[in-house]
Design a protein around this motif. Structure first.
Motif, PDB file in Angstrom:
ATOM      1  N   TYR A   6       0.823  -1.202   0.000  1.00 46.22           N
ATOM      2  CA  TYR A   6       0.000   0.000   0.000  1.00 46.22           C
ATOM      3  C   TYR A   6       0.863   1.261   0.000  1.00 46.22           C
ATOM      4  O   TYR A   6       0.338   2.365   0.045  1.00 46.22           O
ATOM      5  N   PHE A   7       2.170   1.106  -0.106  1.00 47.03           N
ATOM      6  CA  PHE A   7       3.054   2.264  -0.070  1.00 47.03           C
ATOM      7  C   PHE A   7       2.773   3.260  -1.195  1.00 47.03           C
ATOM      8  O   PHE A   7       2.698   4.458  -0.932  1.00 47.03           O
ATOM      9  N   PRO A   8       2.598   2.822  -2.472  1.00 46.54           N
ATOM     10  CA  PRO A   8       2.304   3.804  -3.524  1.00 46.54           C
ATOM     11  C   PRO A   8       1.029   4.598  -3.246  1.00 46.54           C
ATOM     12  O   PRO A   8       0.971   5.795  -3.493  1.00 46.54           O
ATOM     13  N   VAL A   9       0.006   3.958  -2.709  1.00 44.32           N
ATOM     14  CA  VAL A   9      -1.238   4.649  -2.382  1.00 44.32           C
ATOM     15  C   VAL A   9      -0.999   5.634  -1.253  1.00 44.32           C
ATOM     16  O   VAL A   9      -1.432   6.789  -1.307  1.00 44.32           O
ATOM     17  N   PHE A  10      -0.267   5.210  -0.226  1.00 42.62           N
ATOM     18  CA  PHE A  10       0.045   6.082   0.901  1.00 42.62           C
ATOM     19  C   PHE A  10       0.842   7.300   0.435  1.00 42.62           C
ATOM     20  O   PHE A  10       0.546   8.429   0.804  1.00 42.62           O
ATOM     21  N   LEU A  11       1.842   7.075  -0.420  1.00 43.22           N
ATOM     22  CA  LEU A  11       2.671   8.162  -0.917  1.00 43.22           C
ATOM     23  C   LEU A  11       1.838   9.148  -1.730  1.00 43.22           C
ATOM     24  O   LEU A  11       1.973  10.362  -1.578  1.00 43.22           O
ATOM     25  N   THR A  12       0.949   8.644  -2.563  1.00 41.76           N
ATOM     26  CA  THR A  12       0.079   9.509  -3.359  1.00 41.76           C
ATOM     27  C   THR A  12      -0.808  10.350  -2.464  1.00 41.76           C
ATOM     28  O   THR A  12      -0.937  11.566  -2.662  1.00 41.76           O
ATOM     29  N   LEU A  13      -1.409   9.736  -1.457  1.00 44.61           N
ATOM     30  CA  LEU A  13      -2.267  10.486  -0.537  1.00 44.61           C
ATOM     31  C   LEU A  13      -1.469  11.521   0.245  1.00 44.61           C
ATOM     32  O   LEU A  13      -1.941  12.630   0.476  1.00 44.61           O
ATOM     33  N   LEU A  14      -0.254  11.188   0.617  1.00 48.88           N
ATOM     34  CA  LEU A  14       0.589  12.118   1.348  1.00 48.88           C
ATOM     35  C   LEU A  14       0.936  13.327   0.484  1.00 48.88           C
ATOM     36  O   LEU A  14       0.885  14.465   0.945  1.00 48.88           O
ATOM     37  N   LEU A  15       1.255  13.092  -0.775  1.00 53.28           N
ATOM     38  CA  LEU A  15       1.619  14.192  -1.677  1.00 53.28           C
ATOM     39  C   LEU A  15       0.432  15.070  -2.022  1.00 53.28           C
ATOM     40  O   LEU A  15       0.586  16.257  -2.284  1.00 53.28           O
ATOM     41  N   LEU A  16      -0.767  14.511  -2.033  1.00 51.27           N
ATOM     42  CA  LEU A  16      -1.956  15.282  -2.360  1.00 51.27           C
ATOM     43  C   LEU A  16      -2.591  15.951  -1.142  1.00 51.27           C
ATOM     44  O   LEU A  16      -3.489  16.768  -1.280  1.00 51.27           O
ATOM     45  N   ARG A  17      -2.107  15.610   0.025  1.00 54.63           N
ATOM     46  CA  ARG A  17      -2.672  16.148   1.260  1.00 54.63           C
ATOM     47  C   ARG A  17      -2.369  17.631   1.375  1.00 54.63           C
ATOM     48  O   ARG A  17      -1.250  18.072   1.172  1.00 54.63           O
ATOM     49  N   PRO A  18      -3.370  18.442   1.661  1.00 55.50           N
ATOM     50  CA  PRO A  18      -3.127  19.869   1.852  1.00 55.50           C
ATOM     51  C   PRO A  18      -2.200  20.126   3.034  1.00 55.50           C
ATOM     52  O   PRO A  18      -2.246  19.424   4.034  1.00 55.50           O
ATOM     53  N   GLY A  20      -1.332  22.574   6.004  1.00 55.34           N
ATOM     54  CA  GLY A  20      -1.893  23.666   6.778  1.00 55.34           C
ATOM     55  C   GLY A  20      -3.259  24.105   6.279  1.00 55.34           C
ATOM     56  O   GLY A  20      -3.610  25.262   6.373  1.00 55.34           O
ATOM     57  N   GLY A  21      -4.019  23.206   5.687  1.00 53.94           N
ATOM     58  CA  GLY A  21      -5.346  23.538   5.216  1.00 53.94           C
ATOM     59  C   GLY A  21      -5.381  24.102   3.804  1.00 53.94           C
ATOM     60  O   GLY A  21      -6.431  24.277   3.237  1.00 53.94           O
ATOM     61  N   ALA A  22      -4.225  24.439   3.219  1.00 54.46           N
ATOM     62  CA  ALA A  22      -4.192  24.998   1.863  1.00 54.46           C
ATOM     63  C   ALA A  22      -3.795  23.908   0.874  1.00 54.46           C
ATOM     64  O   ALA A  22      -2.958  23.064   1.163  1.00 54.46           O
ATOM     65  N   ALA A  23      -4.410  23.939  -0.276  1.00 50.14           N
ATOM     66  CA  ALA A  23      -4.088  22.962  -1.313  1.00 50.14           C
ATOM     67  C   ALA A  23      -2.707  23.249  -1.888  1.00 50.14           C
ATOM     68  O   ALA A  23      -2.271  24.391  -1.971  1.00 50.14           O
ATOM     69  N   ILE A  24      -2.025  22.205  -2.289  1.00 46.57           N
ATOM     70  CA  ILE A  24      -0.724  22.345  -2.926  1.00 46.57           C
ATOM     71  C   ILE A  24      -0.967  22.672  -4.390  1.00 46.57           C
ATOM     72  O   ILE A  24      -1.688  21.955  -5.083  1.00 46.57           O
ATOM     73  N   ILE A  25      -0.377  23.767  -4.851  1.00 43.54           N
ATOM     74  CA  ILE A  25      -0.521  24.153  -6.241  1.00 43.54           C
ATOM     75  C   ILE A  25       0.840  24.053  -6.912  1.00 43.54           C
ATOM     76  O   ILE A  25       1.809  24.675  -6.491  1.00 43.54           O
ATOM     77  N   ILE A  26       0.903  23.225  -7.940  1.00 44.31           N
ATOM     78  CA  ILE A  26       2.114  23.092  -8.742  1.00 44.31           C
ATOM     79  C   ILE A  26       1.819  23.768 -10.067  1.00 44.31           C
ATOM     80  O   ILE A  26       1.117  23.207 -10.910  1.00 44.31           O
ATOM     81  N   ASP A  97       0.782  35.262 -11.208  1.00 40.89           N
ATOM     82  CA  ASP A  97       0.317  33.906 -11.508  1.00 40.89           C
ATOM     83  C   ASP A  97       0.284  32.944 -10.321  1.00 40.89           C
ATOM     84  O   ASP A  97      -0.348  31.894 -10.419  1.00 40.89           O
ATOM     85  N   SER A  98       0.963  33.267  -9.227  1.00 42.18           N
ATOM     86  CA  SER A  98       0.935  32.332  -8.096  1.00 42.18           C
ATOM     87  C   SER A  98      -0.488  32.256  -7.564  1.00 42.18           C
ATOM     88  O   SER A  98      -1.231  33.223  -7.580  1.00 42.18           O
TER      89      SER A  98
END
Length: 130
Positions: A6-18, A20-26, A97-98
């Protein structure tokens, strides 16, 4: 019995997790040619504010898009050549643009257009004779 990782799923969820409450914008910059199909491609040259090259002498044909991730929240600019004409755009400007996930540019025979939603474009510049 095979073990399921389940590591790939965990890693994906960790990277997508906001954070401090703010979404990560790339932020991604998209530059699309809407030039007539019967002409040679425009020539795209882009660099970051620190002088490092993003793309050099890239032939951008009609209906083709070049895109990159605006890393390190650093401004980028582009010089675009079309025959004996030249244009320049501030492809990514942190102050402008940020906060947007995408910055869209369209290159047309009458100038350069900017959008953050890929629908509503505003003219930002025109071709100059070289």
């Amino acid at each position: 019995m095979a073990r399921t990782s389940y590591f790939p799923v965990f890693l994906t969820l960790l990277l997508l997790r906001p954070l401090g409450g703010a979404a990560i914008i790339i932020p991604v910059v998209h530059i699309t040619s809407r030039m007539p199909e019967n002409i040679a491609p425009v020539n795209l040259n882009c660099k970051k504010a620190d002088g490092s090259i993003e793309v050099e002498n890239y032939p951008l044909a009609a209906d083709q898009t070049y895109e990159w991730i605006a890393k390190d929240n650093e401004d980028s600019s582009c010089r675009i050549l079309w025959g004996k004409k030249i244009g320049s755009i501030d492809a990514y400007v942190v102050a402008r643009d940020s906060g947007y996930p995408d910055t869209y540019w369209v290159v047309e025979d009458d100038g350069f257009y900017l959008s953050h939603d890929n629908t509503n474009f505003a003219k930002q510049g025109v071709w100059l004779s070289g």
